[in-house]
Write a protein that holds these residues in place. Structure first.
Motif, mmCIF file in Angstrom:
data_model
loop_
_atom_site.group_PDB
_atom_site.id
_atom_site.type_symbol
_atom_site.label_atom_id
_atom_site.label_comp_id
_atom_site.label_asym_id
_atom_site.label_seq_id
_atom_site.Cartn_x
_atom_site.Cartn_y
_atom_site.Cartn_z
ATOM 1 N N SER A 193 0.822 -1.217 0.000
ATOM 2 C CA SER A 193 0.000 0.000 0.000
ATOM 3 C C SER A 193 0.857 1.268 0.000
ATOM 4 O O SER A 193 0.456 2.280 -0.570
ATOM 5 C CB SER A 193 -0.954 -0.001 1.197
ATOM 6 O OG SER A 193 -0.217 -0.142 2.376
ATOM 7 N N THR A 238 -0.753 1.717 -5.009
ATOM 8 C CA THR A 238 0.439 1.832 -4.157
ATOM 9 C C THR A 238 0.884 3.285 -4.125
ATOM 10 O O THR A 238 1.049 3.909 -5.177
ATOM 11 C CB THR A 238 1.599 0.983 -4.723
ATOM 12 O OG1 THR A 238 1.203 -0.379 -4.749
ATOM 13 C CG2 THR A 238 2.857 1.134 -3.867
ATOM 14 N N THR A 408 0.507 -4.619 3.748
ATOM 15 C CA THR A 408 -0.251 -4.565 2.513
ATOM 16 C C THR A 408 -1.741 -4.406 2.799
ATOM 17 O O THR A 408 -2.195 -4.659 3.905
ATOM 18 C CB THR A 408 -0.053 -5.864 1.703
ATOM 19 O OG1 THR A 408 -0.499 -6.927 2.519
ATOM 20 C CG2 THR A 408 1.390 -6.076 1.345
#
Ligand code: ASP
Ligand code: MG
Length: 412
Positions: A193, A238, A408
Motif C-alpha cells: 500500500s 500503491t 499490505t
C-alpha cells in the motif's frame, strides 16, 4: 483551484474503447471540482512499431530524427483523446511537449528535463478544464524535439506535478500497483500500500517495471507523492512517498530479481594501484553499467576480479577486456551468462538485525549456491545460477513472511 495530474500508460489508451474508460475516470475527477492535467503515452505497441520502421534502413538511425518520429506516437493519443472529451462537452485541449514548452537537454532518445513553463498551465487552465499533455516529449533550446527515454511519460507526469505543485501525481497502468514480488512468479505476492522512494528505486531497477526509474528519482528530489493504480479496476493502488516509521517496522518490503545479468571473471590480474581503473574506465567509456564487483584478496601480487554486466553487453565487455588483457596481466577471462540476481529490499533493514542470515539460510535450505553477495543499507543481493531464480524468489518471499505481509492492503 485543485489541479490533479493523471498519467495513463499505453495499455490504458490502446484503442478507442480503452480511451472511453479513461474518459470515465477523468469525468469522475472533474465531478469533484478538480482541474485535470492528463498525461498520455502512445497507444501500446506504437513506439515499438515506429522504432521498427525507423530501423528498416539503418540499425542506428539519426537520434534527432528518431525523436521527431517517436513524438508522433504520443501526439496521436492526445489528439484522439481530446476529441473524445469534446464529444462529451468537456472543455479540453491537447498540448505537445514543445508547445508548453518542456525544455530538455539535447541528449536525444534520453533527454533530461531542464525546465517546465508553469505559466502555460496557469494561463490556460482558466479556459479549459482538462489539459491533455503528450508524455515522453520535450524540446531543446532550439526547439528540436526530444524524448525522455522508454517509459518517459511517467517522468513527464511527475515533472508537471512538481512544476505546478500538485498534491499528488496519479499514474494509471495495467497493474494494480507495486507488489512484494513479481506475481507471475509468486502467486502469493501482495500489493504494497505504501513504499518509500528508495525502495521503489531498488525494485524498479531490478525488474519491477511499473515506473520509469527517472520518474522516481525526480519524485524523490522534489517530494512528489506518486499513486500507482490500475485503469481497469477501482481498487486502491500503491503510494510511493517519503519514508516513515510505519515502513521501517517491516523487516523487508519486497523481493526483486534480475535475469538480465552476466558474470565475468578476470583471473590473476596484477594487484597494483590503477588496475581497477584500467579495467572499469574503458567499460564505463563504452556506457556499460557494471553492477556487482568483487576483488579477491591478493596472492603473490595477483588477484581475481569478478563482476556482472547486463547480458546484452557481454560480448562488447569481453571484446574490451581482450584488448586490455596484457596490460592488466589477466591470465584468463571467464564468462558466464547463466546467472541471475535476487535481492531483498526494505528500509526496515536499517534497524532489524539478522536479515542477511535469514536470506542465506533460506537459500541454503533449497540448496541454492550463492556466487556473489552485495549489500547496501536497504538491500541484500545474491547472484545465483539463473535456473534457480524463480525458486529463490519464492523462497525468500516466504522466508520474510511477505505472503501475508502486514503492510499490505488487499491481495492481488
Ligand atoms: N511511448 C513511450 C514508450 O513506449 C513512452 C511511454 O510510454 O512512457 O516508451
Ligand atoms: Mg510505463
Amino acid at each position: 483551484m485543485q489541479i490533479v495530474v493523471q498519467k495513463y500508460g499505453g495499455t490504458s489508451v490502446a484503442n478507442l474503447e480503452c480511451m472511453e474508460r479513461v474518459r470515465e475516470k477523468v469525468l469522475a475527477a472533474l465531478g469533484k471540482g478538480q482541474k485535470i492535467i492528463v498525461v498520455l503515452s502512445a497507444m501500446s505497441g506504437e513506439t515499438n512499431r515506429l522504432l521498427d520502421m525507423a530501423r528498416a534502413w539503418n540499425e542506428s538511425p539519426d537520434a534527432a530524427e528518431m525523436d521527431v518520429l517517436l513524438n508522433t506516437g504520443e501526439q496521436t493519443s492526445v489528439a484522439l483523446f481530446t476529441m473524445l472529451l469534446h464529444k462529451h462537452g468537456i472543455k479540453a485541449r491537447s498540448f505537445l511537449g514543445h508547445q508548453i514548452p518542456i525544455r530538455t537537454d539535447r541528449d536525444f532518445g534520453k533527454a533530461r528535463i531542464l525546465d517546465i513553463n508553469r505559466e502555460c498551465f496557469l494561463k490556460y487552465l482558466e479556459s479549459y478544464d482538462v489539459f491533455v499533455v503528450a508524455g515522453f516529449q520535450g524540446a531543446d533550446c532550439e526547439y528540436r524535439l526530444t524524448t525522455l527515454g522508454r517509459g518517459g511519460s511517467d517522468t513527464t507526469a511527475v515533472a508537471i506535478a512538481s512544476a505546478i505543485e500538485a498534491d499528488m501525481c496519479e499514474i494509471y497502468t495495467d497493474v494494480e500497483g507495486v507488489f512484494t514480488t513479481d506475481p507471475n512468479i509468486c502467486p502469493d505476492a501482495q500489493k504494497i500500500s505504501k513504499i518509500s522512494y528508495d525502495e521503489m528505486l531498488e525494485m524498479a531497477s531490478m525488474g519491477a517495471k511499473v515506473l520509469q526509474i527517472r520518474s522516481v528519482e525526480f519524485a524523490k528530489k522534489y517530494h512528489v507523492p506518486i499513486m500507482v493504480k490500475s485503469t481497469f479496476s477501482e481498487n486502491s493502488g500503491t503510494l510511493v512517498t517519503q519514508e516513515d516509521e510505519e515502513m521501517e517496522s517491516a523487516m523487508v518490503s519486497g523481493v526483486a530479481y534480475d535475469k538480465d545479468q552476466a558474470l565475468v571473471t578476470l583471473v590473476d590480474v596484477y594487484d597494483e594501484p590503477g588496475v581497477a581503473a584500467r579495467i572499469f574506465g574503458p567499460l564505463s567509456g563504452a556506457n556499460i553499467v557494471v553492477d556487482m564487483i568483487v576483488q579477491n584478496p591478493s596472492r603473490e601480487g595477483r588477484t581475481d576480479m569478478t563482476f556482472t554486466v547486463p547480458r546484452g553487453n557481454l560480448e562488447e565487455t569481453v571484446q574490451i577486456l581482450n584488448g586490455l588483457q596484457e596490460e592488466i596481466g589477466a591470465k584468463e577471462i571467464i564468462q558466464d551468462r547463466q546467472v541471475a540476481k535476487v535481492s531483498v529490499i526494505g528500509v526496515g533493514m536499517r534497524n532489524h538485525a539478522g536479515v542477511a542470515s535469514i536470506a542465506f539460510s533460506a537459500l541454503k535450505n533449497e540448496n541454492i549456491n550463492i556466487l556473489i553477495i552485495s549489500t547496501s543499507e536497504i538491500k541484500i543481493s545474491c547472484l545465483i545460477e539463473s535456473k534457480y531464480s524463480e525458486l529463490a524468489v519464492r523462497t525468500l518471499h516466504e522466508a520474510f513472511g511477505l505472503n501475508h505481509a502486514s503492510q499490505t492492503t488487499d491481495a492481488k
